[in-house]
Design a protein around this motif. Structure first.
Motif, PDB file in Angstrom:
ATOM      1  N   ASP A 163       0.248  -1.050   0.213  1.00 16.59           N
ATOM      2  CA  ASP A 163       0.038   0.067  -0.490  1.00 16.59           C
ATOM      3  C   ASP A 163       0.964   1.583  -0.176  1.00 16.59           C
ATOM      4  O   ASP A 163       0.456   2.091  -0.643  1.00 16.59           O
ATOM      5  N   ASN A 164       2.162   0.957   0.607  1.00 15.80           N
ATOM      6  CA  ASN A 164       2.685   2.272   1.104  1.00 15.80           C
ATOM      7  C   ASN A 164       4.509   2.547   0.042  1.00 15.80           C
ATOM      8  O   ASN A 164       5.094   2.973  -0.173  1.00 15.80           O
ATOM      9  N   GLY A 165       3.788   1.380  -0.904  1.00 19.97           N
ATOM     10  CA  GLY A 165       5.515   1.272  -2.266  1.00 19.97           C
ATOM     11  C   GLY A 165       5.408   0.047  -2.645  1.00 19.97           C
ATOM     12  O   GLY A 165       5.030  -0.152  -2.375  1.00 19.97           O
ATOM     13  N   ILE A 166       7.170   0.122  -3.580  1.00 22.84           N
ATOM     14  CA  ILE A 166       6.835  -1.374  -4.672  1.00 22.84           C
ATOM     15  C   ILE A 166       7.917  -1.775  -3.442  1.00 22.84           C
ATOM     16  O   ILE A 166       9.260  -1.110  -3.673  1.00 22.84           O
ATOM     17  N   PHE A 167       8.497  -2.992  -2.584  1.00 18.77           N
ATOM     18  CA  PHE A 167      10.177  -3.013  -2.030  1.00 18.77           C
ATOM     19  C   PHE A 167      10.264  -4.342  -3.142  1.00 18.77           C
ATOM     20  O   PHE A 167       9.714  -5.601  -3.736  1.00 18.77           O
ATOM     21  N   ARG A 168      11.407  -4.700  -2.630  1.00 18.30           N
ATOM     22  CA  ARG A 168      12.348  -5.485  -3.067  1.00 18.30           C
ATOM     23  C   ARG A 168      13.448  -6.136  -2.025  1.00 18.30           C
ATOM     24  O   ARG A 168      14.236  -5.672  -1.607  1.00 18.30           O
ATOM     25  N   LEU A 169      13.798  -7.064  -2.436  1.00 13.98           N
ATOM     26  CA  LEU A 169      14.782  -8.047  -1.328  1.00 13.98           C
ATOM     27  C   LEU A 169      15.880  -8.605  -2.943  1.00 13.98           C
ATOM     28  O   LEU A 169      15.518  -9.177  -3.630  1.00 13.98           O
ATOM     29  N   ARG A 170      17.146  -8.662  -1.923  1.00 19.32           N
ATOM     30  CA  ARG A 170      18.256  -7.972  -3.376  1.00 19.32           C
ATOM     31  C   ARG A 170      19.322  -9.187  -1.831  1.00 19.32           C
ATOM     32  O   ARG A 170      19.654  -8.980  -1.122  1.00 19.32           O
ATOM     33  N   MET A 171      20.123  -9.801  -2.573  1.00 18.54           N
ATOM     34  CA  MET A 171      21.109 -11.077  -1.810  1.00 18.54           C
ATOM     35  C   MET A 171      22.445 -10.963  -2.677  1.00 18.54           C
ATOM     36  O   MET A 171      22.829 -10.786  -3.612  1.00 18.54           O
ATOM     37  N   GLU A 172      23.667 -10.025  -1.976  1.00 18.70           N
ATOM     38  CA  GLU A 172      24.804 -10.173  -2.564  1.00 18.70           C
ATOM     39  C   GLU A 172      25.808 -10.930  -1.915  1.00 18.70           C
ATOM     40  O   GLU A 172      25.892 -10.456  -0.384  1.00 18.70           O
ATOM     41  N   LYS A 173      26.034 -12.150  -2.074  1.00 17.60           N
ATOM     42  CA  LYS A 173      27.080 -13.130  -0.810  1.00 17.60           C
ATOM     43  C   LYS A 173      26.130 -13.502  -0.157  1.00 17.60           C
ATOM     44  O   LYS A 173      24.947 -13.887   0.042  1.00 17.60           O
ATOM     45  N   GLU A 174      27.060 -13.003   1.722  1.00 19.56           N
ATOM     46  CA  GLU A 174      25.770 -13.629   2.173  1.00 19.56           C
ATOM     47  C   GLU A 174      24.686 -11.673   2.784  1.00 19.56           C
ATOM     48  O   GLU A 174      24.206 -12.188   4.065  1.00 19.56           O
ATOM     49  N   LEU A 175      24.750 -11.038   1.674  1.00 19.14           N
ATOM     50  CA  LEU A 175      24.634  -9.341   2.684  1.00 19.14           C
ATOM     51  C   LEU A 175      23.159  -9.372   1.481  1.00 19.14           C
ATOM     52  O   LEU A 175      23.431  -9.884   0.893  1.00 19.14           O
ATOM     53  N   TRP A 176      22.477  -9.178   2.876  1.00 21.69           N
ATOM     54  CA  TRP A 176      20.775  -8.981   2.042  1.00 21.69           C
ATOM     55  C   TRP A 176      20.451  -6.969   1.807  1.00 21.69           C
ATOM     56  O   TRP A 176      20.269  -6.963   3.138  1.00 21.69           O
ATOM     57  N   PHE A 177      19.824  -7.052   0.737  1.00 21.84           N
ATOM     58  CA  PHE A 177      19.442  -5.557   0.713  1.00 21.84           C
ATOM     59  C   PHE A 177      17.760  -5.265   0.408  1.00 21.84           C
ATOM     60  O   PHE A 177      17.436  -6.023   0.114  1.00 21.84           O
ATOM     61  N   LEU A 178      17.295  -4.942   1.912  1.00 25.32           N
ATOM     62  CA  LEU A 178      15.709  -3.589   1.359  1.00 25.32           C
ATOM     63  C   LEU A 178      15.880  -2.378   0.648  1.00 25.32           C
ATOM     64  O   LEU A 178      16.481  -2.111   1.221  1.00 25.32           O
ATOM     65  N   GLU A 179      15.416  -2.640  -0.434  1.00 24.70           N
ATOM     66  CA  GLU A 179      15.220  -1.828  -1.056  1.00 24.70           C
ATOM     67  C   GLU A 179      13.994  -1.333  -1.640  1.00 24.70           C
ATOM     68  O   GLU A 179      12.798  -2.065  -1.727  1.00 24.70           O
ATOM     69  N   ARG A 180      13.415  -0.090  -2.118  1.00 25.64           N
ATOM     70  CA  ARG A 180      12.577   0.512  -2.261  1.00 25.64           C
ATOM     71  C   ARG A 180      12.156   1.203  -3.000  1.00 25.64           C
ATOM     72  O   ARG A 180      13.391   1.691  -3.656  1.00 25.64           O
TER      73      ARG A 180
END
Length: 271
Positions: free
Chosen positions: A143-160
């Protein structure tokens, strides 16, 4: 601590046994009922990372809190309901410098249901409303935007998504921690000139397709549109208007006198 009182605080009658639908319902109701706010820091009240103190503040006194408080309360609720949540540490990205904060900068958690791990976070101002599955490349419009999860090696990114670009909100790993591990960073965020919480008096509440935010001497109203867009409007506030606004818009009445603040954040000496 009384679960029924918590349910009443988030405008929910009950929860039922652990399930994905019940988790979504809890998460959404919490986000739509409990503001992300740091007003204690600017009204002479110390933030204490003790479950009973947090319960008293958010449930009994109907306040909000910073991530450690709001997510700390949600962690206790999920544990009591049998979800077996896991505590994770996230590092928030600074919008100005692009640098990420230190470890234990932000508290998040995961829950395992239906063969998947779900990211839960009810304490980040512009974050998710509903839990999202911990899957690399997962993209979802809420309801408040588009989100994405992305992984690089063992690191996770929560992105908007901002327009055509993706903006990182925070990064994290799946290393498990304890709630007590965040006490030192909670103290940091109450005292450091490099913390947004000491530099700006804030209170922000997620609405259905919108957000209402108090900051310093401003009231910012945000309306979210399909595709990740938003429309914002700002109203200037006087010192005398702020207590009434906090009471009428956020149902918050402070014990001490609020000192409004909206100063630039001092960059840390190192990342």
């Amino acid at each position: 601590m009384d679960l029924k009182a918590y349910f009443k605080r988030i405008n929910l009658t009950d929860s039922g046994p652990p399930s994905l639908s019940a988790l979504r319902n809890l998460h959404r109701h919490h986000v739509l009922s409990v503001p992300a706010e740091n007003l204690s820091i600017h009204s002479g009240e110390k933030i204490i990372l003790e479950p009973s103190w947090i319960y008293e503040k958010i449930v009994v006194r109907k306040r909000g809190g910073i991530c450690y408080e709001s997510n700390g309360l949600f962690l206790w609720v999920l544990d009591k309901l049998g979800y077996q949540p896991k505590v994770l540490s996230a590092r928030v990205r600074n919008k100005v410098s692009g640098a990420y904060g230190p470890n234990f900068d932000h508290l998040i958690m995961t829950v395992e249901l239906e063969g998947r791990k779900w990211l839960c976070d009810v304490g980040f101002g512009e974050g998710i409303i509903d839990p999202i599955p911990l899957e690399d490349g997962w993209e979802e419009e809420q309801d408040n935007g588009i989100f994405r999860l992305r992984m690089e090696k063992e690191l996770w990114f929560l992105e908007r998504k901002d327009g055509d670009l993706w903006r990182s909100l925070f990064i994290f790993t799946l290393e498990e921690h304890k709630f007590e591990d965040f006490k030192q960073m909670c103290e940091y965020h109450q005292t450091s000139p490099s913390s947004i919480f000491t530099c700006k008096s804030l209170c922000s509440l997620q609405l259905l397709r919108g957000r209402l935010t108090y900051m310093g001497h401003r009231l910012i109203t945000t309306e979210f549109t399909k595709g990740g867009g938003c429309v914002k409007s700002t109203r200037d506030l006087t010192d005398d208007e702020i207590p009434d606004l906090l009471r009428d818009k956020f149902q918050i009445v402070l014990k001490g006198k609020l000192i409004p603040k909206d100063e630039d954040i001092t960059p840390p000496n190192s990342n």
